[in-house]
Design a protein around this motif. Sequence first.
Motif, mmCIF file in Angstrom:
data_model
loop_
_atom_site.group_PDB
_atom_site.id
_atom_site.type_symbol
_atom_site.label_atom_id
_atom_site.label_comp_id
_atom_site.label_asym_id
_atom_site.label_seq_id
_atom_site.Cartn_x
_atom_site.Cartn_y
_atom_site.Cartn_z
ATOM 1 N N VAL A 20 0.833 -1.204 0.000
ATOM 2 C CA VAL A 20 0.000 0.000 0.000
ATOM 3 C C VAL A 20 0.867 1.253 0.000
ATOM 4 O O VAL A 20 0.618 2.208 -0.751
ATOM 5 C CB VAL A 20 -0.955 -0.007 1.212
ATOM 6 C CG1 VAL A 20 -1.607 1.362 1.395
ATOM 7 C CG2 VAL A 20 -2.023 -1.077 1.037
ATOM 8 N N LEU A 21 1.908 1.258 0.811
ATOM 9 C CA LEU A 21 2.768 2.443 0.908
ATOM 10 C C LEU A 21 3.497 2.718 -0.399
ATOM 11 O O LEU A 21 3.627 3.873 -0.817
ATOM 12 C CB LEU A 21 3.774 2.264 2.048
ATOM 13 C CG LEU A 21 3.176 2.186 3.459
ATOM 14 C CD1 LEU A 21 4.270 2.069 4.498
ATOM 15 C CD2 LEU A 21 2.312 3.395 3.740
ATOM 16 N N ASP A 96 -14.013 13.618 3.480
ATOM 17 C CA ASP A 96 -13.833 12.175 3.332
ATOM 18 C C ASP A 96 -14.874 11.626 2.362
ATOM 19 O O ASP A 96 -16.070 11.900 2.496
ATOM 20 C CB ASP A 96 -13.972 11.478 4.686
ATOM 21 C CG ASP A 96 -12.857 11.859 5.648
ATOM 22 O OD1 ASP A 96 -11.735 12.110 5.176
ATOM 23 O OD2 ASP A 96 -13.109 11.913 6.865
ATOM 24 N N ILE A 97 -14.407 10.825 1.378
ATOM 25 C CA ILE A 97 -15.332 10.341 0.354
ATOM 26 C C ILE A 97 -15.381 8.820 0.235
ATOM 27 O O ILE A 97 -16.324 8.279 -0.349
ATOM 28 C CB ILE A 97 -15.002 10.937 -1.033
ATOM 29 C CG1 ILE A 97 -13.594 10.522 -1.482
ATOM 30 C CG2 ILE A 97 -15.150 12.450 -1.017
ATOM 31 C CD1 ILE A 97 -13.271 10.932 -2.917
ATOM 32 N N ALA A 98 -14.394 8.104 0.786
ATOM 33 C CA ALA A 98 -14.402 6.646 0.619
ATOM 34 C C ALA A 98 -13.525 5.990 1.667
ATOM 35 O O ALA A 98 -12.570 6.591 2.176
ATOM 36 C CB ALA A 98 -13.912 6.258 -0.779
ATOM 37 N N VAL A 99 -13.860 4.729 1.986
ATOM 38 C CA VAL A 99 -13.059 3.936 2.913
ATOM 39 C C VAL A 99 -12.894 2.533 2.332
ATOM 40 O O VAL A 99 -13.824 1.975 1.742
ATOM 41 C CB VAL A 99 -13.709 3.877 4.315
ATOM 42 C CG1 VAL A 99 -15.105 3.271 4.267
ATOM 43 C CG2 VAL A 99 -12.819 3.108 5.293
ATOM 44 N N TYR A 100 -11.696 1.981 2.500
ATOM 45 C CA TYR A 100 -11.383 0.631 2.014
ATOM 46 C C TYR A 100 -10.545 -0.096 3.054
ATOM 47 O O TYR A 100 -9.781 0.546 3.770
ATOM 48 C CB TYR A 100 -10.609 0.704 0.687
ATOM 49 C CG TYR A 100 -11.452 1.224 -0.440
ATOM 50 C CD1 TYR A 100 -12.199 0.362 -1.227
ATOM 51 C CD2 TYR A 100 -11.533 2.595 -0.684
ATOM 52 C CE1 TYR A 100 -13.002 0.841 -2.249
ATOM 53 C CE2 TYR A 100 -12.340 3.081 -1.699
ATOM 54 C CZ TYR A 100 -13.065 2.195 -2.481
ATOM 55 O OH TYR A 100 -13.873 2.675 -3.487
ATOM 56 N N PRO A 101 -10.715 -1.449 3.121
ATOM 57 C CA PRO A 101 -11.560 -2.305 2.295
ATOM 58 C C PRO A 101 -13.037 -2.137 2.629
ATOM 59 O O PRO A 101 -13.392 -1.676 3.710
ATOM 60 C CB PRO A 101 -11.073 -3.719 2.644
ATOM 61 C CG PRO A 101 -10.562 -3.597 4.040
ATOM 62 C CD PRO A 101 -9.947 -2.228 4.125
ATOM 63 N N GLN A 113 -6.486 -2.743 -4.189
ATOM 64 C CA GLN A 113 -7.231 -2.772 -5.451
ATOM 65 C C GLN A 113 -7.688 -1.371 -5.842
ATOM 66 O O GLN A 113 -7.594 -0.976 -7.007
ATOM 67 C CB GLN A 113 -8.441 -3.702 -5.325
ATOM 68 C CG GLN A 113 -8.096 -5.177 -5.326
ATOM 69 C CD GLN A 113 -9.303 -6.050 -5.056
ATOM 70 O OE1 GLN A 113 -10.232 -5.667 -4.340
ATOM 71 N NE2 GLN A 113 -9.308 -7.248 -5.608
ATOM 72 N N TYR A 114 -8.186 -0.640 -4.870
ATOM 73 C CA TYR A 114 -8.635 0.730 -5.130
ATOM 74 C C TYR A 114 -7.467 1.613 -5.556
ATOM 75 O O TYR A 114 -7.560 2.369 -6.536
ATOM 76 C CB TYR A 114 -9.294 1.279 -3.870
ATOM 77 C CG TYR A 114 -9.819 2.689 -3.984
ATOM 78 C CD1 TYR A 114 -10.813 3.011 -4.899
ATOM 79 C CD2 TYR A 114 -9.331 3.696 -3.153
ATOM 80 C CE1 TYR A 114 -11.309 4.305 -4.987
ATOM 81 C CE2 TYR A 114 -9.824 4.987 -3.232
ATOM 82 C CZ TYR A 114 -10.813 5.285 -4.152
ATOM 83 O OH TYR A 114 -11.305 6.566 -4.239
ATOM 84 N N LEU A 115 -6.354 1.494 -4.855
ATOM 85 C CA LEU A 115 -5.186 2.315 -5.190
ATOM 86 C C LEU A 115 -4.607 1.937 -6.547
ATOM 87 O O LEU A 115 -4.143 2.806 -7.296
ATOM 88 C CB LEU A 115 -4.127 2.172 -4.099
ATOM 89 C CG LEU A 115 -4.493 2.777 -2.742
ATOM 90 C CD1 LEU A 115 -3.429 2.444 -1.709
ATOM 91 C CD2 LEU A 115 -4.686 4.284 -2.847
ATOM 92 N N ASN A 116 -4.621 0.651 -6.880
ATOM 93 C CA ASN A 116 -4.128 0.239 -8.199
ATOM 94 C C ASN A 116 -4.976 0.836 -9.314
ATOM 95 O O ASN A 116 -4.458 1.219 -10.371
ATOM 96 C CB ASN A 116 -4.126 -1.285 -8.307
ATOM 97 C CG ASN A 116 -2.924 -1.917 -7.640
ATOM 98 O OD1 ASN A 116 -1.882 -1.277 -7.481
ATOM 99 N ND2 ASN A 116 -3.051 -3.164 -7.237
ATOM 100 N N ALA A 220 -13.354 -3.513 -14.817
ATOM 101 C CA ALA A 220 -12.837 -2.152 -14.713
ATOM 102 C C ALA A 220 -11.382 -2.156 -14.283
ATOM 103 O O ALA A 220 -10.641 -1.223 -14.563
ATOM 104 C CB ALA A 220 -13.675 -1.335 -13.730
ATOM 105 N N ASP A 221 -10.973 -3.252 -13.597
ATOM 106 C CA ASP A 221 -9.588 -3.308 -13.135
ATOM 107 C C ASP A 221 -9.180 -4.751 -12.886
ATOM 108 O O ASP A 221 -10.013 -5.596 -12.536
ATOM 109 C CB ASP A 221 -9.417 -2.501 -11.845
ATOM 110 C CG ASP A 221 -7.956 -2.330 -11.456
ATOM 111 O OD1 ASP A 221 -7.132 -2.125 -12.370
ATOM 112 O OD2 ASP A 221 -7.638 -2.397 -10.262
ATOM 113 N N ILE A 222 -7.894 -5.035 -13.086
ATOM 114 C CA ILE A 222 -7.331 -6.355 -12.803
ATOM 115 C C ILE A 222 -5.852 -6.163 -12.513
ATOM 116 O O ILE A 222 -5.179 -5.364 -13.177
ATOM 117 C CB ILE A 222 -7.545 -7.326 -13.989
ATOM 118 C CG1 ILE A 222 -7.029 -8.728 -13.639
ATOM 119 C CG2 ILE A 222 -6.914 -6.802 -15.265
ATOM 120 C CD1 ILE A 222 -7.422 -9.783 -14.660
ATOM 121 N N ASP A 223 -5.335 -6.862 -11.499
ATOM 122 C CA ASP A 223 -3.920 -6.680 -11.193
ATOM 123 C C ASP A 223 -3.061 -7.622 -12.031
ATOM 124 O O ASP A 223 -3.555 -8.522 -12.712
ATOM 125 C CB ASP A 223 -3.642 -6.840 -9.694
ATOM 126 C CG ASP A 223 -3.912 -8.235 -9.169
ATOM 127 O OD1 ASP A 223 -3.769 -9.207 -9.929
ATOM 128 O OD2 ASP A 223 -4.264 -8.351 -7.979
#
Length: 246
Positions: A20-21, A96-101, A113-116, A220-223
Amino acid sequence: MDNFRYYVRDDTAVEVAESVLRTLQTIKEEHECDYSIVAIEDLSEDEQEAIRETIRILSRRNTVGVVSKGRGSLPISRKKNLSNVGILVHSRDGKDIAVYPNVKNNKMTTAIQYLNLIMRSPNVEDALESKHISEDDISRMISSIPELIEPGLTFHEVEVEVEGGRIDAVFTDSQDKHFLIEIEINARDNDIGQVQRFKLPYAEKYGVDVEDIRLGIVCADIDSSRMTACRGAGIEVFRLKLEKLD
């Protein structure tokens, strides 16, 4: 300006936190965002309660699950404490607009996943627009405009029942091969196995040669690791992306 706060405990998994960092640093450099790391143990009980309340508000506003119920770690533990999963709060212009996971429609989206998704987007705004797209939205888009996947594709049906599950969408291509599509916002490991399991039941139900069946995931996304797994499994991947027109 976009800002990210990442809350960790002493027992937060090191490899998760480091990933994450690294991603936060890349986003900071590429998208002119900022971030901070907060040690939960250094916060007073009042400060921790304020964070829990922020998470609850975001949960209600975004209609997502944030309390662990035995289906993977979420920001708030069963005992109503801040968990050790590593909690990401995204704020924009001080709000503040979102929190994960979090969990939505029985599917978890992790902080990484969100950051990617943000890291791979031209800017944060594009990533936020992508997050607002649902699987139903994607289904309507590709069934109405099959060319979004590839030229010459013909749409046949959505939610096709076969033994063992339901195929999200079925098309035929210009070579008359049947194309079975799994639709996901964030493609996960079990999505790969699921689309593979549909091939034989579909062939048997409709009398189609398995060699005339293609498998695909539209997301929409895949690592990168899951992309590698898809290549090895013969699954084609299509990532939908919004493009801003000047």
